[in-house]
Scaffold this motif. Structure first.
Motif, PDB file in Angstrom:
ATOM      1  N   VAL A  64      15.764  -6.342 -14.176  1.00  0.00           N
ATOM      2  CA  VAL A  64      14.786  -5.262 -14.273  1.00  0.00           C
ATOM      3  C   VAL A  64      14.291  -5.172 -15.711  1.00  0.00           C
ATOM      4  CG1 VAL A  64      14.386  -2.771 -14.039  1.00  0.00           C
ATOM      5  CG2 VAL A  64      15.847  -3.965 -12.391  1.00  0.00           C
ATOM      6  N   THR A  65      12.984  -5.254 -15.889  1.00  0.00           N
ATOM      7  CA  THR A  65      12.398  -5.164 -17.238  1.00  0.00           C
ATOM      8  C   THR A  65      11.675  -3.847 -17.462  1.00  0.00           C
ATOM      9  OG1 THR A  65      10.357  -6.252 -16.523  1.00  0.00           O
ATOM     10  CG2 THR A  65      12.135  -7.665 -17.351  1.00  0.00           C
ATOM     11  N   GLY A  66      11.485  -3.079 -16.407  1.00  0.00           N
ATOM     12  CA  GLY A  66      10.821  -1.796 -16.558  1.00  0.00           C
ATOM     13  C   GLY A  66      10.857  -1.001 -15.272  1.00  0.00           C
ATOM     14  N   LEU A  67      10.617   0.300 -15.376  1.00  0.00           N
ATOM     15  CA  LEU A  67      10.574   1.203 -14.226  1.00  0.00           C
ATOM     16  C   LEU A  67       9.287   2.017 -14.308  1.00  0.00           C
ATOM     17  CD1 LEU A  67      14.244   2.556 -14.427  1.00  0.00           C
ATOM     18  CD2 LEU A  67      13.391   0.846 -12.824  1.00  0.00           C
ATOM     19  N   ASP A  92       0.808  -1.219   0.000  1.00  0.00           N
ATOM     20  CA  ASP A  92       0.000   0.000   0.000  1.00  0.00           C
ATOM     21  C   ASP A  92       0.845   1.275   0.000  1.00  0.00           C
ATOM     22  OD1 ASP A  92       1.006  -0.192   2.552  1.00  0.00           O
ATOM     23  OD2 ASP A  92      -0.926  -0.005   3.579  1.00  0.00           O
ATOM     24  N   GLU A  93       2.182   1.149  -0.003  1.00  0.00           N
ATOM     25  CA  GLU A  93       3.060   2.317  -0.017  1.00  0.00           C
ATOM     26  C   GLU A  93       3.715   2.564  -1.377  1.00  0.00           C
ATOM     27  OE1 GLU A  93       5.960   2.159   3.090  1.00  0.00           O
ATOM     28  OE2 GLU A  93       4.493   1.741   4.675  1.00  0.00           O
ATOM     29  N   VAL A  94       3.513   1.667  -2.331  1.00  0.00           N
ATOM     30  CA  VAL A  94       4.264   1.748  -3.588  1.00  0.00           C
ATOM     31  C   VAL A  94       3.968   3.012  -4.385  1.00  0.00           C
ATOM     32  CG1 VAL A  94       4.573  -0.735  -3.827  1.00  0.00           C
ATOM     33  CG2 VAL A  94       2.518   0.350  -4.771  1.00  0.00           C
ATOM     34  N   SER A  95       2.782   3.580  -4.226  1.00  0.00           N
ATOM     35  CA  SER A  95       2.415   4.746  -5.034  1.00  0.00           C
ATOM     36  C   SER A  95       3.221   5.988  -4.675  1.00  0.00           C
ATOM     37  CB  SER A  95       0.920   5.037  -4.883  1.00  0.00           C
ATOM     38  OG  SER A  95       0.583   5.264  -3.533  1.00  0.00           O
ATOM     39  N   SER A  96       4.049   5.903  -3.645  1.00  0.00           N
ATOM     40  CA  SER A  96       4.885   7.044  -3.257  1.00  0.00           C
ATOM     41  C   SER A  96       6.292   6.974  -3.846  1.00  0.00           C
ATOM     42  CB  SER A  96       4.991   7.119  -1.726  1.00  0.00           C
ATOM     43  OG  SER A  96       3.725   7.301  -1.128  1.00  0.00           O
ATOM     44  N   TYR A  97       6.594   5.927  -4.609  1.00  0.00           N
ATOM     45  CA  TYR A  97       7.978   5.697  -5.037  1.00  0.00           C
ATOM     46  C   TYR A  97       8.055   5.282  -6.508  1.00  0.00           C
ATOM     47  CZ  TYR A  97       8.589   5.255   0.039  1.00  0.00           C
ATOM     48  OH  TYR A  97       8.592   5.462   1.390  1.00  0.00           O
ATOM     49  N   GLY A  98       9.295   5.263  -7.018  1.00  0.00           N
ATOM     50  CA  GLY A  98       9.580   4.594  -8.270  1.00  0.00           C
ATOM     51  C   GLY A  98       9.686   3.106  -8.014  1.00  0.00           C
ATOM     52  N   VAL A  99       9.080   2.298  -8.866  1.00  0.00           N
ATOM     53  CA  VAL A  99       8.971   0.857  -8.644  1.00  0.00           C
ATOM     54  C   VAL A  99       9.531   0.122  -9.864  1.00  0.00           C
ATOM     55  CG1 VAL A  99       7.362  -1.045  -8.214  1.00  0.00           C
ATOM     56  CG2 VAL A  99       6.919   1.209  -7.225  1.00  0.00           C
ATOM     57  N   ILE A 100      10.185  -1.027  -9.629  1.00  0.00           N
ATOM     58  CA  ILE A 100      10.705  -1.810 -10.747  1.00  0.00           C
ATOM     59  C   ILE A 100       9.696  -2.870 -11.192  1.00  0.00           C
ATOM     60  CG2 ILE A 100      13.066  -1.513  -9.918  1.00  0.00           C
ATOM     61  CD1 ILE A 100      12.973  -4.620  -9.271  1.00  0.00           C
ATOM     62  N   ALA A 101       9.756  -3.164 -12.479  1.00  0.00           N
ATOM     63  CA  ALA A 101       9.076  -4.351 -12.998  1.00  0.00           C
ATOM     64  C   ALA A 101      10.125  -5.449 -13.044  1.00  0.00           C
ATOM     65  CB  ALA A 101       8.515  -4.073 -14.391  1.00  0.00           C
ATOM     66  N   PRO A 102      10.002  -6.470 -12.200  1.00  0.00           N
ATOM     67  CA  PRO A 102      11.057  -7.480 -12.110  1.00  0.00           C
ATOM     68  C   PRO A 102      10.963  -8.526 -13.205  1.00  0.00           C
ATOM     69  CG  PRO A 102       9.323  -7.953 -10.526  1.00  0.00           C
ATOM     70  CD  PRO A 102       8.931  -6.677 -11.221  1.00  0.00           C
ATOM     71  N   GLY A 103      12.134  -9.002 -13.606  1.00  0.00           N
ATOM     72  CA  GLY A 103      12.206 -10.115 -14.546  1.00  0.00           C
ATOM     73  C   GLY A 103      12.745 -11.340 -13.846  1.00  0.00           C
ATOM     74  N   LYS A 104      13.743 -11.951 -14.437  1.00  0.00           N
ATOM     75  CA  LYS A 104      14.312 -13.190 -13.893  1.00  0.00           C
ATOM     76  C   LYS A 104      15.030 -12.928 -12.579  1.00  0.00           C
ATOM     77  CE  LYS A 104      17.728 -14.873 -16.211  1.00  0.00           C
ATOM     78  NZ  LYS A 104      18.510 -15.538 -17.291  1.00  0.00           N
ATOM     79  N   THR A 105      14.838 -13.823 -11.619  1.00  0.00           N
ATOM     80  CA  THR A 105      15.524 -13.747 -10.330  1.00  0.00           C
ATOM     81  C   THR A 105      16.830 -14.529 -10.408  1.00  0.00           C
ATOM     82  OG1 THR A 105      13.441 -13.539  -9.111  1.00  0.00           O
ATOM     83  CG2 THR A 105      15.368 -14.287  -7.871  1.00  0.00           C
ATOM     84  N   LEU A 106      17.940 -13.844 -10.130  1.00  0.00           N
ATOM     85  CA  LEU A 106      19.246 -14.486 -10.209  1.00  0.00           C
ATOM     86  C   LEU A 106      19.702 -15.024  -8.856  1.00  0.00           C
ATOM     87  CD1 LEU A 106      19.088 -12.559 -12.764  1.00  0.00           C
ATOM     88  CD2 LEU A 106      21.578 -12.605 -12.713  1.00  0.00           C
ATOM     89  N   SER A 107      19.262 -14.350  -7.762  1.00  0.00           N
ATOM     90  CA  SER A 107      19.614 -14.792  -6.413  1.00  0.00           C
ATOM     91  C   SER A 107      18.625 -14.165  -5.449  1.00  0.00           C
ATOM     92  CB  SER A 107      21.043 -14.388  -6.055  1.00  0.00           C
ATOM     93  OG  SER A 107      21.130 -12.978  -5.865  1.00  0.00           O
ATOM     94  N   ASP A 108      18.851 -14.375  -4.165  1.00  0.00           N
ATOM     95  CA  ASP A 108      17.958 -13.786  -3.161  1.00  0.00           C
ATOM     96  C   ASP A 108      17.957 -12.261  -3.221  1.00  0.00           C
ATOM     97  OD1 ASP A 108      17.298 -16.292  -2.295  1.00  0.00           O
ATOM     98  OD2 ASP A 108      18.668 -16.278  -0.568  1.00  0.00           O
ATOM     99  N   THR A 109      19.046 -11.675  -3.681  1.00  0.00           N
ATOM    100  CA  THR A 109      19.161 -10.217  -3.668  1.00  0.00           C
ATOM    101  C   THR A 109      19.317  -9.594  -5.048  1.00  0.00           C
ATOM    102  OG1 THR A 109      21.559 -10.362  -3.335  1.00  0.00           O
ATOM    103  CG2 THR A 109      20.176 -10.212  -1.355  1.00  0.00           C
ATOM    104  N   LEU A 110      19.408 -10.393  -6.108  1.00  0.00           N
ATOM    105  CA  LEU A 110      19.665  -9.851  -7.443  1.00  0.00           C
ATOM    106  C   LEU A 110      18.535 -10.239  -8.400  1.00  0.00           C
ATOM    107  CD1 LEU A 110      21.779  -8.239  -9.063  1.00  0.00           C
ATOM    108  CD2 LEU A 110      22.843 -10.419  -9.680  1.00  0.00           C
ATOM    109  N   THR A 111      17.936  -9.215  -9.019  1.00  0.00           N
ATOM    110  CA  THR A 111      16.780  -9.420  -9.890  1.00  0.00           C
ATOM    111  C   THR A 111      16.965  -8.642 -11.183  1.00  0.00           C
ATOM    112  OG1 THR A 111      15.366  -9.531  -7.916  1.00  0.00           O
ATOM    113  CG2 THR A 111      14.262  -9.244 -10.036  1.00  0.00           C
TER     114      THR A 111
END
Length: 295
Positions: free
Chosen positions: A191-194, A170-189
């Motif tokens: 990015v297919t869009g912003l 419910d807080e995402v509308s206050s920020y820039g958000v990524i459109a995620p693609g393939k997950t490479l690890s627990d911390t690395l994703t």
């Protein structure tokens, strides 16, 4: 390990007027306001140095010369401290090696993208980091800082990277958000869009952009011809979005805490949180907080 051109330069956009913090910022740059006993800009510079950054590029404006002076040698102060047997180590992080700090002016406030573009001649053909000092990023339990986490990821995948944090949906509308693609690890994703400040129902994820970037120099060419975006300003997010699909683009989920020191409440939160973690004052500050809350 893949070989990628190392990240040795970092841009710090510090030209803003800090109007949210008036009157405190009438004569003092916002970036020099202390969180406990270190200026906000010091945290960001220390984070960059930990990551192996060698060249600090400040994009400044009028009235911001004190930021550079903070990293200069204060002969009178140091002479006095030495004569009185004071501990000099507290000043060590404020001394820059000659030639390490370069400043350029953003003469007109035209947005973050424009501020970054002002550093184009110094960045040249090198990949570079960007750190927004307003975003105070503190590692968990003295662990690895955000930019070092990003550099380590860059050494594996290259290309462009941004730091992200997960927030309640419910807080995402206050920020820039990524459109995620393939997950490479627990911390690395991948990015297919912003998407900038999407409605909650349309947000592609709950991972928000959090003020740290590693970008390839081609972004400067994109900013060169980019028109004004949201707010009538040249937006860095717009330039990055154009690079997705043309170059590798990934997000690193920061393992640590982020404090929004661009707001007064975020600044107070950061000060309280960091003070509570200090061995020299934590227990006393906790007692003060409990006493105030009990009123």
């Amino acid at each position: 390990m893949n070989q990628h051109k190392p990240i040795k330069k970092a841009v710090f956009p510090v030209a803003g007027l800090g109007t949210r913090f008036l009157p405190a910022t009438k004569a003092i740059p916002k970036e020099l306001l202390p969180v406990v006993d270190r200026p906000l800009i010091q945290y960001a510079v220390d984070e960059a140095r930990e990551a192996g950054i060698e060249q600090i590029i400040f994009v400044t404006g009028r009235g911001k010369t004190a930021i550079v002076e903070h990293f200069d040698v204060a002969f009178e102060l140091e002479t006095m401290m030495e004569e009185r047997g004071k501990d000099m180590s507290v000043l060590e992080p404020t001394r820059a090696t000659p030639g390490d700090i370069i400043t350029v002016r953003q003469q007109v406030p035209m947005g973050l993208g424009h501020a970054i573009w002002c550093a184009r001649a110094i960045v040249g053909d090198d990949p570079f980091a960007i750190l927004l000092p307003d975003e105070l990023m503190i590692a968990n339990n003295g662990g690895t800082g955000c930019m070092k986490q990003m550099v380590e990821a860059y050494n594996e995948v290259g290309g462009n990277l941004i730091s992200v944090l997960e927030v309640p949906e419910d807080e995402v509308s206050s920020y820039g958000v990524i459109a995620p693609g393939k997950t490479l690890s627990d911390t690395l994703t991948e990015v297919t869009g912003l998407v900038e400040k999407p409605p909650v129902a349309e947000a592609p994820s709950n991972k928000i952009i959090s003020g740290r970037y590693i970008l390839q120099p081609e972004v400067m060419r994109t900013l060169e011809t980019q028109g004004k975006g949201a707010g009538g300003e040249i937006q860095l997010t717009d330039a990055m979005a154009k690079m997705i699909g043309n170059q590798a683009f990934h997000a690193v989920t920061f393992e640590g805490n982020r404090y929004d020191c661009g707001s007064k409440t975020g600044f107070v939160e950061a000060t309280l949180a960091l003070a509570l973690e200090r061995e020299d004052m934590g227990s006393e500050v906790r007692a003060i907080a409990e006493r105030l809350l009990a009123r």
